[in-house]
Motif scaffolding. Sequence first.
Motif, PDB file in Angstrom:
ATOM      1  N   GLY A  41     -12.021 -12.869   9.390  1.00 42.47           N
ATOM      2  CA  GLY A  41     -12.131 -12.389  10.746  1.00 42.47           C
ATOM      3  C   GLY A  41     -13.540 -12.266  11.282  1.00 42.47           C
ATOM      4  N   LYS A  42     -14.514 -12.719  10.514  1.00 44.78           N
ATOM      5  CA  LYS A  42     -15.911 -12.608  10.942  1.00 44.78           C
ATOM      6  C   LYS A  42     -16.561 -13.986  10.989  1.00 44.78           C
ATOM      7  N   GLN A  43     -17.677 -14.044  11.692  1.00 47.28           N
ATOM      8  CA  GLN A  43     -18.420 -15.285  11.771  1.00 47.28           C
ATOM      9  C   GLN A  43     -19.225 -15.517  10.497  1.00 47.28           C
ATOM     10  N   ARG A  44     -19.498 -16.777  10.257  1.00 49.22           N
ATOM     11  CA  ARG A  44     -20.339 -17.107   9.115  1.00 49.22           C
ATOM     12  C   ARG A  44     -21.757 -16.599   9.381  1.00 49.22           C
ATOM     13  N   GLU A  45     -22.369 -16.000   8.374  1.00 45.19           N
ATOM     14  CA  GLU A  45     -23.706 -15.450   8.533  1.00 45.19           C
ATOM     15  C   GLU A  45     -24.620 -15.910   7.408  1.00 45.19           C
ATOM     16  N   LEU A  46     -25.901 -16.018   7.731  1.00 43.05           N
ATOM     17  CA  LEU A  46     -26.903 -16.370   6.727  1.00 43.05           C
ATOM     18  C   LEU A  46     -27.224 -15.143   5.893  1.00 43.05           C
ATOM     19  N   VAL A  47     -27.106 -15.293   4.598  1.00 42.51           N
ATOM     20  CA  VAL A  47     -27.352 -14.188   3.678  1.00 42.51           C
ATOM     21  C   VAL A  47     -28.760 -14.271   3.089  1.00 42.51           C
ATOM     22  N   ALA A  48     -29.123 -15.457   2.632  1.00 40.87           N
ATOM     23  CA  ALA A  48     -30.427 -15.644   1.991  1.00 40.87           C
ATOM     24  C   ALA A  48     -30.828 -17.103   2.105  1.00 40.87           C
ATOM     25  N   GLY A  49     -32.137 -17.331   2.109  1.00 44.48           N
ATOM     26  CA  GLY A  49     -32.630 -18.695   2.177  1.00 44.48           C
ATOM     27  C   GLY A  49     -33.940 -18.829   1.443  1.00 44.48           C
ATOM     28  N   ILE A  50     -34.265 -20.055   1.082  1.00 43.49           N
ATOM     29  CA  ILE A  50     -35.527 -20.336   0.407  1.00 43.49           C
ATOM     30  C   ILE A  50     -35.997 -21.711   0.855  1.00 43.49           C
ATOM     31  N   ASN A  51     -37.280 -21.801   1.243  1.00 41.69           N
ATOM     32  CA  ASN A  51     -37.762 -23.086   1.741  1.00 41.69           C
ATOM     33  C   ASN A  51     -38.517 -23.849   0.654  1.00 41.69           C
ATOM     34  N   SER A  52     -39.055 -24.979   1.023  1.00 46.76           N
ATOM     35  CA  SER A  52     -39.704 -25.843   0.037  1.00 46.76           C
ATOM     36  C   SER A  52     -40.963 -25.221  -0.538  1.00 46.76           C
ATOM     37  N   GLY A  53     -41.518 -24.233   0.157  1.00 41.33           N
ATOM     38  CA  GLY A  53     -42.678 -23.522  -0.361  1.00 41.33           C
ATOM     39  C   GLY A  53     -42.310 -22.265  -1.120  1.00 41.33           C
ATOM     40  N   ASP A  54     -41.027 -22.083  -1.377  1.00 41.35           N
ATOM     41  CA  ASP A  54     -40.491 -20.929  -2.105  1.00 41.35           C
ATOM     42  C   ASP A  54     -40.586 -19.626  -1.327  1.00 41.35           C
ATOM     43  N   SER A  55     -40.773 -19.707  -0.030  1.00 45.17           N
ATOM     44  CA  SER A  55     -40.673 -18.499   0.793  1.00 45.17           C
ATOM     45  C   SER A  55     -39.193 -18.178   0.969  1.00 45.17           C
ATOM     46  N   THR A  56     -38.888 -16.903   0.892  1.00 50.31           N
ATOM     47  CA  THR A  56     -37.491 -16.483   0.932  1.00 50.31           C
ATOM     48  C   THR A  56     -37.189 -15.647   2.162  1.00 50.31           C
ATOM     49  N   PHE A  57     -35.921 -15.636   2.508  1.00 48.92           N
ATOM     50  CA  PHE A  57     -35.406 -14.825   3.606  1.00 48.92           C
ATOM     51  C   PHE A  57     -34.151 -14.118   3.103  1.00 48.92           C
ATOM     52  N   TYR A  58     -33.990 -12.870   3.520  1.00 45.38           N
ATOM     53  CA  TYR A  58     -32.787 -12.128   3.183  1.00 45.38           C
ATOM     54  C   TYR A  58     -32.275 -11.397   4.422  1.00 45.38           C
ATOM     55  N   ALA A  59     -30.983 -11.384   4.586  1.00 40.85           N
ATOM     56  CA  ALA A  59     -30.398 -10.541   5.617  1.00 40.85           C
ATOM     57  C   ALA A  59     -30.627  -9.084   5.235  1.00 40.85           C
ATOM     58  N   ASP A  60     -30.751  -8.238   6.234  1.00 42.57           N
ATOM     59  CA  ASP A  60     -31.016  -6.821   5.964  1.00 42.57           C
ATOM     60  C   ASP A  60     -29.949  -6.217   5.057  1.00 42.57           C
ATOM     61  N   SER A  61     -28.736  -6.685   5.188  1.00 48.22           N
ATOM     62  CA  SER A  61     -27.631  -6.100   4.438  1.00 48.22           C
ATOM     63  C   SER A  61     -27.709  -6.368   2.934  1.00 48.22           C
ATOM     64  N   VAL A  62     -28.531  -7.349   2.527  1.00 54.15           N
ATOM     65  CA  VAL A  62     -28.603  -7.678   1.098  1.00 54.15           C
ATOM     66  C   VAL A  62     -30.002  -7.515   0.517  1.00 54.15           C
ATOM     67  N   LYS A  63     -30.965  -7.138   1.329  1.00 54.00           N
ATOM     68  CA  LYS A  63     -32.332  -6.962   0.827  1.00 54.00           C
ATOM     69  C   LYS A  63     -32.378  -5.950  -0.297  1.00 54.00           C
TER      70      LYS A  63
END
Length: 120
Positions: A41-63
């Motif tokens: 019942g919810k939209q797809r959301e980005l949880v975490a990501g990592i780029n080619s330089g190994d920089s990472t991203f996290y959604a606030d809910s999983v940090k």
Amino acid sequence: VQLQASGGGLVQPGGSLRLSCAASGSIFSINDWGWFRQAPGKQRELVAGINSGDSTFYADSVKGRFIVSRDNAKHTVTLQMNSLKPEDTAVYYCHCDLRRSRFEEPRAYWGQGTLVTVSS
């Protein structure tokens, strides 16, 4: 090119799971990797990501609970999920921007999804 995700399952609250995703086929390079999730019942959301330089991203809910990493030699990405909560229950999808050759622009590819259920 195919993305194969694995590692989902049933875990109790507070537990851990490790998701993996492997790309196979004709691969020249992988730019960004991402883990998305979609709960019922919810939209797809980005949880975490990592780029080619190994920089990472996290959604606030999983940090502070999830860790994303990549292995460029094996064309894989991993999501270590700790301190899992019932609200983490969802189908998790891996995603990447991949070039099949140096003559092509990056294209987006998705894995098939793996179900994570957090419940006692």
